[in-house]
Design a protein around this motif. Structure first.
Motif, PDB file in Angstrom:
ATOM      1  N   THR A   8      30.591  34.181  37.069  1.00 58.82           N
ATOM      2  CA  THR A   8      31.095  35.422  36.855  1.00 58.82           C
ATOM      3  C   THR A   8      32.525  35.411  36.422  1.00 58.82           C
ATOM      4  O   THR A   8      33.504  35.075  37.010  1.00 58.82           O
ATOM      5  N   LEU A   9      32.861  36.151  35.339  1.00 59.82           N
ATOM      6  CA  LEU A   9      34.078  36.296  34.908  1.00 59.82           C
ATOM      7  C   LEU A   9      34.294  38.027  34.702  1.00 59.82           C
ATOM      8  O   LEU A   9      33.419  38.403  33.756  1.00 59.82           O
ATOM      9  N   VAL A  10      35.183  38.463  35.323  1.00 60.94           N
ATOM     10  CA  VAL A  10      35.542  39.843  35.237  1.00 60.94           C
ATOM     11  C   VAL A  10      36.230  40.161  33.986  1.00 60.94           C
ATOM     12  O   VAL A  10      37.127  39.483  33.719  1.00 60.94           O
ATOM     13  N   VAL A  11      35.634  41.254  33.419  1.00 62.82           N
ATOM     14  CA  VAL A  11      36.445  41.730  32.124  1.00 62.82           C
ATOM     15  C   VAL A  11      36.397  43.080  31.943  1.00 62.82           C
ATOM     16  O   VAL A  11      36.051  43.805  32.774  1.00 62.82           O
ATOM     17  N   GLY A  38      23.638  51.570  34.511  1.00 61.83           N
ATOM     18  CA  GLY A  38      24.885  51.620  33.671  1.00 61.83           C
ATOM     19  C   GLY A  38      25.770  50.561  33.155  1.00 61.83           C
ATOM     20  O   GLY A  38      26.272  50.601  31.962  1.00 61.83           O
ATOM     21  N   SER A  39      25.462  49.445  34.073  1.00 63.88           N
ATOM     22  CA  SER A  39      26.202  48.232  33.695  1.00 63.88           C
ATOM     23  C   SER A  39      25.391  47.409  32.803  1.00 63.88           C
ATOM     24  O   SER A  39      24.218  47.982  32.316  1.00 63.88           O
ATOM     25  N   ARG A  40      25.671  46.239  32.402  1.00 66.39           N
ATOM     26  CA  ARG A  40      25.084  45.418  31.431  1.00 66.39           C
ATOM     27  C   ARG A  40      25.059  44.062  32.246  1.00 66.39           C
ATOM     28  O   ARG A  40      26.068  43.587  32.747  1.00 66.39           O
ATOM     29  N   LYS A  61      34.409  47.239  38.114  1.00 67.49           N
ATOM     30  CA  LYS A  61      33.969  48.318  38.306  1.00 67.49           C
ATOM     31  C   LYS A  61      34.813  49.291  39.356  1.00 67.49           C
ATOM     32  O   LYS A  61      34.663  50.331  39.466  1.00 67.49           O
ATOM     33  N   ASP A  62      35.940  48.750  39.846  1.00 58.11           N
ATOM     34  CA  ASP A  62      36.874  49.470  40.620  1.00 58.11           C
ATOM     35  C   ASP A  62      38.249  48.789  40.375  1.00 58.11           C
ATOM     36  O   ASP A  62      38.602  47.932  39.712  1.00 58.11           O
ATOM     37  N   GLN A  63      39.201  49.480  40.865  1.00 57.54           N
ATOM     38  CA  GLN A  63      40.503  48.989  40.995  1.00 57.54           C
ATOM     39  C   GLN A  63      40.653  47.554  41.699  1.00 57.54           C
ATOM     40  O   GLN A  63      41.509  46.617  40.752  1.00 57.54           O
ATOM     41  N   GLY A  64      40.103  47.197  42.524  1.00 58.69           N
ATOM     42  CA  GLY A  64      40.191  45.882  43.136  1.00 58.69           C
ATOM     43  C   GLY A  64      39.830  44.944  42.149  1.00 58.69           C
ATOM     44  O   GLY A  64      40.458  43.811  41.985  1.00 58.69           O
ATOM     45  N   VAL A  69      41.205  40.887  36.663  1.00 54.22           N
ATOM     46  CA  VAL A  69      40.885  40.741  35.124  1.00 54.22           C
ATOM     47  C   VAL A  69      42.080  39.822  34.576  1.00 54.22           C
ATOM     48  O   VAL A  69      43.118  40.353  34.854  1.00 54.22           O
ATOM     49  N   GLY A  70      41.884  38.580  34.078  1.00 49.52           N
ATOM     50  CA  GLY A  70      42.759  37.927  33.575  1.00 49.52           C
ATOM     51  C   GLY A  70      43.721  37.041  34.525  1.00 49.52           C
ATOM     52  O   GLY A  70      44.396  36.096  34.230  1.00 49.52           O
ATOM     53  N   ASP A  71      43.307  37.254  35.861  1.00 46.79           N
ATOM     54  CA  ASP A  71      43.944  36.418  36.748  1.00 46.79           C
ATOM     55  C   ASP A  71      43.033  35.915  38.027  1.00 46.79           C
ATOM     56  O   ASP A  71      43.258  36.124  39.101  1.00 46.79           O
TER      57      ASP A  71
END
Length: 130
Positions: A8-11, A38-40, A61-64, A69-71
């Protein structure tokens, strides 16, 4: 046989991530399916080999999750893209606007250069030594 199928890569955004991974890095869009929430479910793969590990591009999906993202690996190289032709892929990626953080170097294990994805995650482009 066992293998690591997905990572998984958070984007930030599905479509900008798909564009980067397919156009700039030359990955293949393997799957893009809507989910009931609603996600993909978006999977990109580095090549035509179905045995290769794919990336699941997951929108934060949230602030956490947004802070990751990117780190995702604390600034370390976290992803390793192997190639059979370093010069070809380095030139194509550079022409596509990929940011390399160093000049290619030759190590005992192969030819390598660190680049970053559109969010700043660090990757190695690596042609392993024969």
């Amino acid at each position: 046989m066992r293998r690591l199928a997905l990572v998984t890569l958070v984007v930030d955004d599905y479509d900008e991530a798909i564009r980067f991974y397919t156009e700039a890095l030359g990955f293949r869009l393997a799957e893009d399916a809507p989910r009931p929430d609603g996600s993909r479910w978006v999977v990109v793969e580095p090549g035509g080999d179905r045995a290769a590990t794919g990336l699941l591009l997951a929108r934060a999906k949230d602030q956490g999750q947004q802070t990751r993202v990117g780190d995702q690996t604390g600034g370390r190289v976290g992803f390793f893209l192997h190639t059979d032709d370093f010069a070809r892929d380095h030139a194509r990626m550079t022409a596509a606007g990929v940011t390399f953080l160093e000049e290619p170097r030759h190590e005992p294990y192969g030819t390598v250069a660190v680049f970053q994805d559109l969010y700043g995650n660090r990757w190695d482009l690596l042609q392993p030594a024969a």
